[in-house]
Structures are given as structure tokens and as C-alpha cells.
Motif scaffolding. Structure first.
Motif, mmCIF file in Angstrom:
data_model
loop_
_atom_site.group_PDB
_atom_site.id
_atom_site.type_symbol
_atom_site.label_atom_id
_atom_site.label_comp_id
_atom_site.label_asym_id
_atom_site.label_seq_id
_atom_site.Cartn_x
_atom_site.Cartn_y
_atom_site.Cartn_z
ATOM 1 N N GLN A 57 0.814 -0.504 -0.133
ATOM 2 C CA GLN A 57 0.243 0.018 -0.164
ATOM 3 C C GLN A 57 0.717 1.504 0.076
ATOM 4 O O GLN A 57 0.591 2.378 -0.558
ATOM 5 C CB GLN A 57 -1.088 -0.019 1.523
ATOM 6 N N ASP A 59 3.633 1.704 -1.577
ATOM 7 C CA ASP A 59 4.239 1.887 -2.807
ATOM 8 C C ASP A 59 3.111 2.662 -3.395
ATOM 9 O O ASP A 59 3.274 3.451 -4.467
ATOM 10 C CB ASP A 59 4.443 0.303 -3.479
ATOM 11 N N ILE A 60 1.821 2.104 -3.447
ATOM 12 C CA ILE A 60 0.837 2.915 -4.207
ATOM 13 C C ILE A 60 0.742 4.440 -3.810
ATOM 14 O O ILE A 60 0.414 5.079 -4.569
ATOM 15 C CB ILE A 60 -0.866 1.806 -4.072
ATOM 16 N N ASP A 61 0.485 4.402 -2.561
ATOM 17 C CA ASP A 61 0.665 5.853 -2.044
ATOM 18 C C ASP A 61 1.392 6.291 -2.528
ATOM 19 O O ASP A 61 1.487 8.018 -3.166
ATOM 20 C CB ASP A 61 0.640 5.774 -0.738
ATOM 21 N N ALA A 62 2.720 5.792 -3.164
ATOM 22 C CA ALA A 62 3.711 6.778 -3.074
ATOM 23 C C ALA A 62 3.606 6.895 -5.242
ATOM 24 O O ALA A 62 4.178 7.756 -5.360
ATOM 25 C CB ALA A 62 5.278 6.313 -3.177
ATOM 26 N N THR A 63 2.989 6.044 -5.246
ATOM 27 C CA THR A 63 2.403 6.377 -7.052
ATOM 28 C C THR A 63 3.465 5.599 -7.975
ATOM 29 O O THR A 63 3.573 5.610 -8.841
ATOM 30 C CB THR A 63 1.988 7.691 -7.298
ATOM 31 N N GLU A 64 4.871 5.035 -7.154
ATOM 32 C CA GLU A 64 5.466 4.660 -8.021
ATOM 33 C C GLU A 64 6.774 3.426 -7.010
ATOM 34 O O GLU A 64 6.290 3.480 -5.279
ATOM 35 C CB GLU A 64 6.807 5.258 -8.838
ATOM 36 N N PHE A 91 5.939 2.778 -12.250
ATOM 37 C CA PHE A 91 4.565 3.688 -12.300
ATOM 38 C C PHE A 91 3.429 3.117 -12.379
ATOM 39 O O PHE A 91 3.170 2.535 -12.839
ATOM 40 C CB PHE A 91 4.821 4.364 -13.107
#
Length: 91
Positions: A57, A59-64, A91
Motif C-alpha cells: 500500500q 508503494d501505491i500511495d507513493a505512485t511508484e 509507475f
């Protein structure tokens, strides 16, 4: 990985810091490429490895996901160490 040099390499080790603390534990597995089965990455030979990283999650929040893997090996002729690093951005 491709050995673009002119000397065979042995004791090939791949490290990936992204996988160090992964849960569950992830290993990097040799898939194919040692065409003459001598356990040496010969000049112009390509070895394929695989590992599967589960996106978190965070990673998803960081968008990359930014990742790099490092290959260490020894030249067969004089046992000099060689290192290569590749950066991977998803990405």
C-alpha cells in the motif's frame, strides 16, 4: 543479464535491496541462459533471473516503485571482481 565483455564471469551473485525485507521472503531465481552449462557467464551470453515483488500500500500511495539490482561476479581469467547496477522504475 548480458556479459558484454570479452572475459567469462563466474560466481555471479545478484542482490536487490527491495527484496531484503519483503514479507513473505523473496529469492532471486536463475531461469535460463547458461547455454553450455559451464556455470560461467560467457561473453555475449544472456542469463535470465526472476523474482516477484508484491506491491505494498505504501508503494501505491507513493505512485511508484524505484528499485535497483546489483550483479557481482569474478572474471574467470584473473578473478578480478566486477559489478554492475541497473535502476528500475515502475509507475
Amino acid at each position: 543479464m548480458i556479459n558484454s565483455g570479452d572475459v567469462a564471469l563466474e560466481n555471479v551473485i545478484i542482490t536487490d535491496s527491495l527484496l531484503d525485507n519483503a514479507t513473505p521472503s523473496i529469492s532471486i531465481a536463475f531461469v535460463s541462459g547458461d547455454t553450455d552449462n559451464d556455470n560461467q557467464l560467457d561473453p555475449n551470453e544472456t542469463w535470465i533471473y526472476s523474482a516477484t515483488y508484491l506491491v505494498t500500500q505504501a508503494d501505491i500511495d507513493a505512485t511508484e516503485v524505484i528499485n535497483s539490482a546489483t550483479v557481482n561476479a569474478e572474471e574467470v581469467v584473473n578473478e578480478s571482481n566486477v559489478t554492475a547496477t541497473s535502476l528500475i522504475v515502475l509507475f
